[in-house]
Design an enzyme around this catalytic site. Structure first.
Site, PDB file in Angstrom:
ATOM      1  CG  ASN A  94      -2.037  -1.096   1.354  1.00  0.00           C
ATOM      2  OD1 ASN A  94      -2.321  -1.774   0.244  1.00  0.00           O
ATOM      3  ND2 ASN A  94      -2.629  -1.356   2.438  1.00  0.00           N
ATOM      4  CD  GLU A 108     -18.967  10.758  -0.727  1.00  0.00           C
ATOM      5  OE1 GLU A 108     -17.661  10.706  -0.657  1.00  0.00           O
ATOM      6  OE2 GLU A 108     -19.512  11.065   0.398  1.00  0.00           O
ATOM      7  CD  GLU A 116     -20.651  15.366   4.395  1.00  0.00           C
ATOM      8  OE1 GLU A 116     -20.759  14.266   4.304  1.00  0.00           O
ATOM      9  OE2 GLU A 116     -19.473  15.891   3.948  1.00  0.00           O
TER      10      GLU A 116
END
Length: 608
Positions: free
Chosen positions: A100, A488, A481
């Site tokens: 990662n 998304e 938000e």
């Protein structure tokens, strides 16, 4: 973002690796693979796509392998293909590695290795590191890994196995989380506690530049420079039940509905409305320095940045401290002014967000008092700060953050009241604020009763490809938000704005095909936002309103209205965000989107 799991023990590694990878799916990925050490060979199986695709390729009838590593990859260098999936093997096929992070000097190393005759099979930076380990291997995997890591620049969490050392995993980290779970005669290396919870809750966390050698005989931790390190065994506070769906269709809706209980846990034992006091043990050692702060900088990314923006308003109103909210990705590369009395607060659900972690380190380097507001106990940011406050809202699996946002705002509200009370705030005002904060969980439960109404709003507007979210004051961050949540997970374009800014350009977009979501709760700017609603209506726009219960006027102006209970204006974001979460969720479901695993996104962004 990406996931690592490795196993050494007495059981067959394969089912443990696959189970662990499934537990890590929520982090975001586009390919998966495993490497098993068996019969003197490293056997790699990997593929692009979901773990379900990988499972079809695995041989569960093969003899058991007591050692193995697995990985879910989120593409950085190279497309999500079979060849680019992890694990990668060295030129001799004896060493396999999962990774990662990003190796920044991979190109120079790749050129060097090619000149040495190494043939590459992928486009990844990870294979460069794998080949480097292979070149250094002279009988000790641990030594080879350390030598290779001294040559690379960048971030990494890695796990490595070798056919010549069949019962050994070597793991290391720098800027990317890694832990080792300690079981009965077995050890599990993982990038996330979720991968090991069904086997053990005893873990050690690796710090930057640490390397661990794991075998049935035990674990040995040293630095890259071979200095021994003594690690403390810690207990994971989450349970297996908390990371499972529990009858819900998606983790996101589960976590939206968990918010009342999550906030009760977040607030429990921390607020005393009767005496107007806040108790935050995590900042007790820096209380005097924090109280004398001349300036606060809140730094975060994504949803946490929106929570930070609410926090900016809270700190300036309640504590009267000049406060700035900075995108962590920008803060770390500027030349920020950190003078005497500056406190930097890093906000992150995972505590592993790479940009936020780097911004925190930059702030510490410049002498700031560094605080953390994180959810994951033992995470990198939590361990790096001078002090901090945990959210304690439980694990958040859905990629789109919901209950963590609420927890972050609640913690920032407590911090603001804590500082306000120590500086100038009266006991009466503090008691009033904390009583209202204590009532929020029950009020959120009341908002959740309007789930069907939120679904109806989504259904009525699902064909619209562009939405506008508008709010003023404390509701401006909520508008941001709400727009983020919609785009998304449903892939509908949405934009959040301060309502007054609509006139300065975006009003040109208003048509009857563009829903305008107004967070129009009762407050000092209520009449102003009513004027903004009228401006949209006069241009044929469709108005969706989130309003305070009992507001009959708003119903005459909006096509759809979702009501929230009345509370103090600084606390309204904790209530007004909930309908926006529900609308986004239902929009995504109605459009057939993968709610918990939206395309191209990852839960914990551990690369730049």
């Amino acid at each position: 973002m990406c996931g690592i799991v490795g196993y050494v023990g007495t059981r067959d590694a394969l089912p443990i690796l696959v189970e662990g990878l499934k537990r890590l799916e929520y982090r975001g990925y586009d390919s998966a693979g495993v490497a098993l050490v068996r019969d003197g060979k490293v056997r790699v199986t990997k593929s692009a796509g979901r773990i379900s695709v990988l499972e079809q390729l695995l041989d569960y009838d093969a003899p058991p392998s007591p050692t193995g590593i697995g990985h879910t990859r989120w593409a950085t260098h190279g497309a999500p293909t079979d060849a680019n999936a992890h694990p990668h093997v060295d030129a001799c096929g004896r060493i396999a590695l999962v990774h990662n992070g990003i190796i920044e000097n991979y190109h120079a190393l790749r050129v060097y290795l090619k000149n040495q005759g190494v043939e590459f099979r992928s486009d990844t930076d990870t294979e460069v590191l794998t080949q480097l380990v292979g070149r250094f291997y002279k009988g000790s995997l641990e030594v080879a890994v350390k030598q290779a890591l001294r040559e690379v620049r960048g971030t990494y969490g890695i796990a490595v196995v070798c056919a010549d050392e069949p019962n050994v995993i070597v793991a290391a980290r720098k800027g990317s989380p890694l832990l080792v779970g300690i079981g009965q005669d077995e050890f599990i290396v993982a990038s996330d506690a979720a991968a090991i919870l069904s086997h053990t809750t005893q873990v050690i966390y690796l710090e930057d530049d640490e390397v661990v050698r794991v075998s049935p005989d035990g674990i040995r931790t040293t630095t890259i420079e071979d200095i021994p390190v003594t690690k403390e065994i810690q207990e994971i506070e989450w349970t297996l039940d908390q990371i499972e769906l529990g009858g819900h269709e998606h983790f996101m809706i589960k976590e939206i509905f968990e918010q009342p209980d999550a906030l009760r846990t977040c607030l429990r034992g921390r607020i005393d409305g009767e005496n107007g006091t806040v108790h935050l043990g995590g900042i007790a050692d820096v209380a005097r320095e924090l109280t004398r702060a001349k300036r606060l900088i809140l730094t975060a990314c994504g949803t946490a940045w929106h929570a930070a923006l609410v926090g900016e308003y809270l700190f300036e109103e309640l504590a009267r401290i000049p406060t700035e909210t900075e995108y962590a990705s920008e803060f770390r590369y500027r030349n920020p002014i950190i003078d005497d009395g500056t406190v930097v607060i890093a906000i992150s659900q995972s505590g592993e967000t790479a940009d936020t972690y780097a911004a925190l380190e930059e702030a510490k380097h410049r002498g700031a008092l560094a605080l953390g507001v994180v959810n994951v106990v033992g995470s990198s940011i939590a361990r790096s700060t001078d002090a901090g406050v945990y959210l304690h809202v439980g694990p958040e699996i859905g990629v789109a953050s919901t209950k963590a946002f609420s927890g972050q705002v609640a913690v920032l509200a407590m911090l603001a009241c804590y500082l306000g009370r120590r500086r100038h705030m009266s006991q009466f005002n503090a008691s009033q604020f904390l009583d209202a904060l204590g009532a929020i969980p029950d009020q959120i439960a009341h908002v959740l009763e309007q789930n069907d109404a939120c679904r109806a709003v989504a259904e009525a507007n699902i064909e619209k490809d562009n939405w506008l979210y508008l709010g003023r004051g404390y509701q401006y961050p909520v508008a941001l938000e709400g727009a983020l949540k919609l785009k998304e997970i449903s892939y509908i374009h949405a934009e959040g704005l301060p309502a007054a800014e609509m006139k300065h350009g975006p009003i040109a977009l208003i048509t009857d095909q563009m829903p305008a979501v107004f967070i129009a709760t009762q407050g000092i700017q209520y009449e102003k936002i009513i004027g903004n609603i009228e401006e949209v209506r006069s241009r044929g726009g469709r108005v969706i309103a989130v309003a305070t219960e009992g507001d009959q006027r708003i119903e005459e102006l909006a096509e759809s209205t979702i009501f929230i209970p009345d509370t103090l204006e600084p606390l309204q974001p904790l209530l007004s965000v909930v309908p926006l979460q529900l609308i986004a969720y239902h929009a995504a479901v109605l459009r057939g989107c993968n709610v918990d695993k939206p395309r191209n996104l990852a839960k914990s962004v551990t690369v730049e």
